[in-house]
Enzyme design. Sequence first.
Site, PDB file in Angstrom:
ATOM      1  N   HIS A  82       0.836  -1.199   0.000  1.00 25.22           N
ATOM      2  CA  HIS A  82       0.000   0.000   0.000  1.00 25.22           C
ATOM      3  C   HIS A  82       0.871   1.249   0.000  1.00 25.22           C
ATOM      4  CE1 HIS A  82      -2.456   3.007   2.396  1.00 25.22           C
ATOM      5  NE2 HIS A  82      -3.023   2.932   1.207  1.00 25.22           N
ATOM      6  N   ASP A  93       6.149   5.737 -21.384  1.00 22.36           N
ATOM      7  CA  ASP A  93       6.140   5.722 -22.848  1.00 22.36           C
ATOM      8  C   ASP A  93       7.531   5.368 -23.368  1.00 22.36           C
ATOM      9  OD1 ASP A  93       7.715   8.135 -23.043  1.00 22.36           O
ATOM     10  OD2 ASP A  93       5.907   9.360 -23.011  1.00 22.36           O
ATOM     11  N   TYR A 122       4.395  12.432 -23.836  1.00 17.13           N
ATOM     12  CA  TYR A 122       3.819  12.701 -22.523  1.00 17.13           C
ATOM     13  C   TYR A 122       2.714  11.707 -22.205  1.00 17.13           C
ATOM     14  CZ  TYR A 122       6.588  16.764 -23.353  1.00 17.13           C
ATOM     15  OH  TYR A 122       7.639  17.581 -23.662  1.00 17.13           O
ATOM     16  N   ASN A 164       3.145   9.103 -20.132  1.00 19.24           N
ATOM     17  CA  ASN A 164       3.501   8.401 -18.901  1.00 19.24           C
ATOM     18  C   ASN A 164       2.396   8.556 -17.864  1.00 19.24           C
ATOM     19  OD1 ASN A 164       6.316   8.023 -19.843  1.00 19.24           O
ATOM     20  ND2 ASN A 164       6.316  10.249 -19.715  1.00 19.24           N
TER      21      ASN A 164
END
Length: 142
Positions: free
Chosen positions: A22, A30, A132, A134
Amino acid sequence: MLKGIPKLLSPELLKVLSEMGHGDRLVIADGNFPCESIGKDAIVIRCDGHGVNEILDAVLKVMPLDQFVEKSAFLMNPPEKDAKEPEVWASYKETIKKTEDINRLSVIEKPDFMAEARKAYCIIASSETALYANIMLQKGCV
């Protein structure tokens, strides 16, 4: 073989997802993301031939997002001035909505994303060509 497990999740990736606790974070990166240099202290797993959204979909079928924090999924904001929202983000939002509260998703600046990625438990390297693209996920409890 196991039933109900997305085929995209390799035994290695399933092991890592199981090991994560957790609050641990994972990045689905990418094809342009510097996985090995940013992930020096992380486990880097290659998912060549797959895009970020299909990996995101598979991961969210077995891993919950953290419910004890306001935001537990993060996108990297393009640093260019007046940049438009990357088109690929729309598919991520649809994928997240299938299993999680979309309000857990946040956009953070690139330097902050990169700093947090350095602390990730795991980075999954994809073949995603969108820029972009990711996404970082914080694991919750079952």
